[in-house]
Design an enzyme around this catalytic site. Sequence first.
Site, short mmCIF file in Angstrom:
data_model
loop_
_atom_site.label_atom_id
_atom_site.label_comp_id
_atom_site.label_asym_id
_atom_site.label_seq_id
_atom_site.Cartn_x
_atom_site.Cartn_y
_atom_site.Cartn_z
N HIS A 158 0.82 -1.23 0.00
CA HIS A 158 0.00 0.00 0.00
C HIS A 158 0.85 1.27 0.00
O HIS A 158 0.32 2.36 -0.24
CB HIS A 158 -0.93 0.04 1.22
CG HIS A 158 -2.00 -1.00 1.21
ND1 HIS A 158 -2.85 -1.18 0.15
CD2 HIS A 158 -2.35 -1.93 2.14
CE1 HIS A 158 -3.68 -2.18 0.43
NE2 HIS A 158 -3.39 -2.65 1.62
N ASP A 165 -4.47 -12.80 3.89
CA ASP A 165 -5.75 -12.22 4.35
C ASP A 165 -6.90 -12.50 3.38
O ASP A 165 -8.02 -12.05 3.62
CB ASP A 165 -5.61 -10.72 4.61
CG ASP A 165 -4.91 -9.97 3.49
OD1 ASP A 165 -4.56 -10.58 2.46
OD2 ASP A 165 -4.71 -8.75 3.66
N HIS A 224 -6.13 -7.20 -0.49
CA HIS A 224 -6.33 -5.77 -0.77
C HIS A 224 -5.61 -5.36 -2.06
O HIS A 224 -4.61 -5.98 -2.45
CB HIS A 224 -5.79 -4.93 0.40
CG HIS A 224 -6.44 -5.22 1.72
ND1 HIS A 224 -5.95 -6.17 2.58
CD2 HIS A 224 -7.56 -4.71 2.29
CE1 HIS A 224 -6.74 -6.22 3.65
NE2 HIS A 224 -7.73 -5.35 3.50
N ASP A 236 -2.65 -10.68 -2.37
CA ASP A 236 -3.16 -10.21 -1.09
C ASP A 236 -4.65 -9.85 -1.27
O ASP A 236 -5.10 -9.58 -2.38
CB ASP A 236 -2.36 -8.97 -0.67
CG ASP A 236 -2.76 -8.44 0.70
OD1 ASP A 236 -2.11 -8.83 1.69
OD2 ASP A 236 -3.72 -7.64 0.79
ZN LIG Z 1 -4.10 -7.15 2.66
#
Ligand SMILES: [Zn+2]
Length: 336
Positions: A121, A242, A159, A157
Site C-alpha cells: 500500500h 488475508d 487488498h 493479497d
Molecule cells: Zn491485505
Amino acid sequence: MNTVYTYVPSPGHAYPDHPERPGRFEELEPRLGTFDAEALEVSPARREEIARVHHPKLVAALERICRERAPAIIDYAPTYVTPSSFEDALLAAGGALTCTRAVIRGEAGNAFAIVRPPGHHAEPDRAMGFCLFDNVAIAAREALANGVERVAIIDYDAHHGNGTQAAFLNDERVAFLSTHQWGIYPGTGWIDDAPHARGRVVNVPLPAGAGDQVYERVAERIFIPFVKAFQPNLLLVSVGFDAHWTDPITTLGLSTAGYLMLARKAMALAEEYCAGKIVFVLEGGYDSLNVANGAEASFVALTGRGELKAGDANPHTEPDYAARIEEILRWHGFQP
Ligand SMILES: [Zn+2]
C-alpha cells in the site's frame, strides 16, 4: 535448485490492538525450520535502494517521526510507527532485496521474503495501509538495476496493491496484476484504473466470498495471458494470507489448499517464462494460523517438497465471476 528465505519479524513494530502485529508470525516461527529452505541473513536496505521507489521527503519524514513523535498514528488505515519502525521498515525492504539478489544471481532457485511491516500500500510519496516502504516494488527496481529487463508482479493479497501500482504506473519495464476484494480498503483497483497501460496493469476486483474456484479460474484465464503478453524475466509475488476465508479483516474465501494452488500456478508461469526465477514477498494476513499454513503451502510449491496438512476448506458457496473475467479479458485485449 534450492529455496531460500528471509525472516524479518520486527518485534518492536507493534501497537496496541492493531491487527498488523508481531503475533501474526507466532504460529509460523516454530515451523520455519521444517520447510526445507535455507534462511539468509538480512541487512537493511540502503537509502538509495529505497529512493528508487520512494520520494526522499517521505523517507526523511518517516525517520523524523519515528525518532521524535513515535509511537504515532500516521494515517486513517490506521498506519502506526514506533521508535524502531524506521529501522524495521529498512530491514523488511532488505529482506525482499536479499531474496531477489539471491535469485537473480542464480545463487538460489527461488525465495520467500517473510517480512513485516508489509509494503504494497505504500505509495512513492506516502506511507499508508499498515505499510511504510513498498518492499516488492523496491525489489523489482533492484532487479531492473541489475540487468533484469522485465519484471512481472502478481499480488494476491486480499487488498489492492495501490502502492505497487502507483510505483510502476508509467514504468513499462514492470507489469502488475492485483486480485483483491472490491469495496474494502483502499478503494482503488477497479478494472479501468490504468487505461493507458492495458495488458500491463491488470486489476481483478473480486466480490466477497470469492474462493478457491474463482481464484483458480482467474489464474487460468487471466494470470496466464498477462504473463505471456509481457514475457518477464523475473516474477515477483506479493502474497497476503488475508484472502483466507477466516481472516478477521476481509471476507474473501480462499483455503490453504487454494493458496497452494495459486503458488503452484505462479511457479508454473515462472518456470515457463522466467527460467524459474520467482520471489514471494509477504504482504498481509491477520490470523496467525492462516499465515503459518499459507506460508507452508507456498514453501511446498517453491521447494516441490512436503505436503499440506491444513484441512480448512471453505464451507460457503462462491459467487459467479465468469462474466467479470470476460470483461477483464476484453478490456486488456487478452485472447479469450
Ligand atoms: Zn491485505
